[in-house]
Design a protein around this motif. Sequence first.
Motif, PDB file in Angstrom:
ATOM      1  N   PRO A 159     -50.419  -8.263  47.779  1.00 42.17           N
ATOM      2  CA  PRO A 159     -49.998  -7.672  45.898  1.00 42.17           C
ATOM      3  C   PRO A 159     -51.973  -7.888  45.615  1.00 42.17           C
ATOM      4  O   PRO A 159     -52.124  -6.945  44.767  1.00 42.17           O
ATOM      5  N   MET A 160     -52.163  -8.175  46.593  1.00 37.57           N
ATOM      6  CA  MET A 160     -54.481  -7.669  46.233  1.00 37.57           C
ATOM      7  C   MET A 160     -54.547  -6.200  46.543  1.00 37.57           C
ATOM      8  O   MET A 160     -55.414  -5.879  45.936  1.00 37.57           O
ATOM      9  N   THR A 161     -53.661  -5.664  47.413  1.00 37.22           N
ATOM     10  CA  THR A 161     -54.140  -4.165  47.596  1.00 37.22           C
ATOM     11  C   THR A 161     -53.669  -3.383  45.990  1.00 37.22           C
ATOM     12  O   THR A 161     -53.853  -2.302  45.740  1.00 37.22           O
ATOM     13  N   ILE A 162     -52.011  -4.211  46.090  1.00 38.62           N
ATOM     14  CA  ILE A 162     -51.494  -3.675  44.839  1.00 38.62           C
ATOM     15  C   ILE A 162     -52.449  -3.604  43.514  1.00 38.62           C
ATOM     16  O   ILE A 162     -52.219  -2.655  42.163  1.00 38.62           O
ATOM     17  N   ALA A 163     -52.945  -5.002  43.130  1.00 38.69           N
ATOM     18  CA  ALA A 163     -53.931  -5.327  42.165  1.00 38.69           C
ATOM     19  C   ALA A 163     -55.117  -4.622  41.883  1.00 38.69           C
ATOM     20  O   ALA A 163     -55.279  -3.931  40.502  1.00 38.69           O
ATOM     21  N   ALA A 164     -55.510  -4.094  43.560  1.00 38.16           N
ATOM     22  CA  ALA A 164     -56.597  -3.203  43.360  1.00 38.16           C
ATOM     23  C   ALA A 164     -57.043  -1.641  43.050  1.00 38.16           C
ATOM     24  O   ALA A 164     -57.280  -1.086  42.416  1.00 38.16           O
ATOM     25  N   ALA A 165     -55.562  -1.399  42.906  1.00 41.35           N
ATOM     26  CA  ALA A 165     -55.308  -0.146  43.271  1.00 41.35           C
ATOM     27  C   ALA A 165     -55.127   0.243  41.007  1.00 41.35           C
ATOM     28  O   ALA A 165     -55.286   1.273  40.718  1.00 41.35           O
ATOM     29  N   THR A 166     -53.783  -1.466  41.317  1.00 40.21           N
ATOM     30  CA  THR A 166     -53.611  -0.706  39.442  1.00 40.21           C
ATOM     31  C   THR A 166     -54.858  -1.158  38.925  1.00 40.21           C
ATOM     32  O   THR A 166     -54.470  -0.162  38.053  1.00 40.21           O
ATOM     33  N   ALA A 167     -56.149  -1.568  38.977  1.00 36.79           N
ATOM     34  CA  ALA A 167     -57.057  -1.812  37.655  1.00 36.79           C
ATOM     35  C   ALA A 167     -57.764  -0.243  38.366  1.00 36.79           C
ATOM     36  O   ALA A 167     -58.503   0.606  36.772  1.00 36.79           O
ATOM     37  N   GLN A 168     -58.056   0.268  39.641  1.00 41.51           N
ATOM     38  CA  GLN A 168     -57.991   1.186  39.369  1.00 41.51           C
ATOM     39  C   GLN A 168     -57.221   2.799  39.032  1.00 41.51           C
ATOM     40  O   GLN A 168     -58.721   4.091  38.292  1.00 41.51           O
ATOM     41  N   TYR A 169     -56.857   2.424  39.025  1.00 40.85           N
ATOM     42  CA  TYR A 169     -55.640   3.809  37.496  1.00 40.85           C
ATOM     43  C   TYR A 169     -55.689   3.087  36.873  1.00 40.85           C
ATOM     44  O   TYR A 169     -54.232   3.889  35.537  1.00 40.85           O
ATOM     45  N   GLY A 170     -56.234   2.928  36.275  1.00 40.83           N
ATOM     46  CA  GLY A 170     -55.666   2.652  34.002  1.00 40.83           C
ATOM     47  C   GLY A 170     -54.548   1.370  34.130  1.00 40.83           C
ATOM     48  O   GLY A 170     -54.169   1.671  33.540  1.00 40.83           O
ATOM     49  N   ALA A 171     -54.804   0.038  34.940  1.00 37.06           N
ATOM     50  CA  ALA A 171     -53.709  -0.653  34.765  1.00 37.06           C
ATOM     51  C   ALA A 171     -51.773  -0.270  35.189  1.00 37.06           C
ATOM     52  O   ALA A 171     -51.576  -1.410  33.789  1.00 37.06           O
ATOM     53  N   ARG A 172     -52.464   1.237  35.287  1.00 37.73           N
ATOM     54  CA  ARG A 172     -50.273   1.170  34.709  1.00 37.73           C
ATOM     55  C   ARG A 172     -49.883   0.669  36.238  1.00 37.73           C
ATOM     56  O   ARG A 172     -50.430   0.055  37.586  1.00 37.73           O
ATOM     57  N   SER A 173     -48.463   0.502  36.723  1.00 32.91           N
ATOM     58  CA  SER A 173     -48.199  -0.657  37.636  1.00 32.91           C
ATOM     59  C   SER A 173     -47.753   0.774  38.799  1.00 32.91           C
ATOM     60  O   SER A 173     -47.291   1.641  39.022  1.00 32.91           O
ATOM     61  N   MET A 174     -48.161   0.054  39.992  1.00 30.24           N
ATOM     62  CA  MET A 174     -48.145   0.930  41.788  1.00 30.24           C
ATOM     63  C   MET A 174     -47.157   0.530  42.325  1.00 30.24           C
ATOM     64  O   MET A 174     -46.996  -0.717  42.510  1.00 30.24           O
ATOM     65  N   PRO A 175     -46.479   1.397  42.940  1.00 31.19           N
ATOM     66  CA  PRO A 175     -45.349   0.737  43.721  1.00 31.19           C
ATOM     67  C   PRO A 175     -45.987   0.103  45.880  1.00 31.19           C
ATOM     68  O   PRO A 175     -47.423  -0.311  44.897  1.00 31.19           O
TER      69      PRO A 175
END
Length: 243
Positions: A159-175
Amino acid sequence: MSANGPRVLILPEDDWAAAVAAELAARLVERPSLRVCLPTGGTPTPVYAALANAERAGRCSLGAATVVLLDEWVGLAPGDPARCDVRLRDELLERLEAPPAFVPIGVDAADLAAAVAEHDAAAVCLDLAVVGLGMNGHIGFNEPGSSPSGATRVVTLQPMTIAAATAQYGARSMPSGGVTVGFARLLAAQEVWLLVTGERKAAVLRRALTEPENAACPASLLRRHPRLTVFADEAAAGELRGN
Ligand code: GLP
């Protein structure tokens, strides 16, 4: 850890990217056919800008080199701006006068297992593995719990990895899935470079370099490598003093 421990270079923030790019350019001059694994993420972005400038100024060439992608999301469409292959093309490969051979990860293939096996084979015999550091200590997408003998494989992200990427890419949901080159290949590279910048990475960098080697902090496993160089800026190195 190797007998001498890693080479830890602590650089002023303003000089960090140029220093890493200059060392990469020097490796390319020594060995034009360099086979190098490269990461994406915010950390290497300024290094790639500096390296592209060096290439365009004629100080090095990647024309005979091979770049193997470190990791990739599973489930993003080809061309998605958050894809690692798209980022590396945008930030480095397409800025070069003479681009290297590029080996992306075949996550769009009908047979994902075969594509992953193919990428594992491409990651054999690396001259240099360049990696960044995740906030939970991950390397590529080798999350906590990864084995030092781990192959290139499909992984479920934390979850931490997905959350970091989600923040980086404009709050879109990441796989929640990815493919990563495994530690077996990274540790077999001739040389490994760990790139770390920013105060937010200070605690995890301290854990990686000073706590006993353990799979809970995958970056600590890199200390097994006899030629590990850590390029940290002063902010990221803030908790290393005295060690
Ligand atoms: C992502 C990538 C890693 C990268 C890490 C750190 O999860 N899969 O390869 O090194 O995050 O990224 P950043 O440099 O943006 O902090």
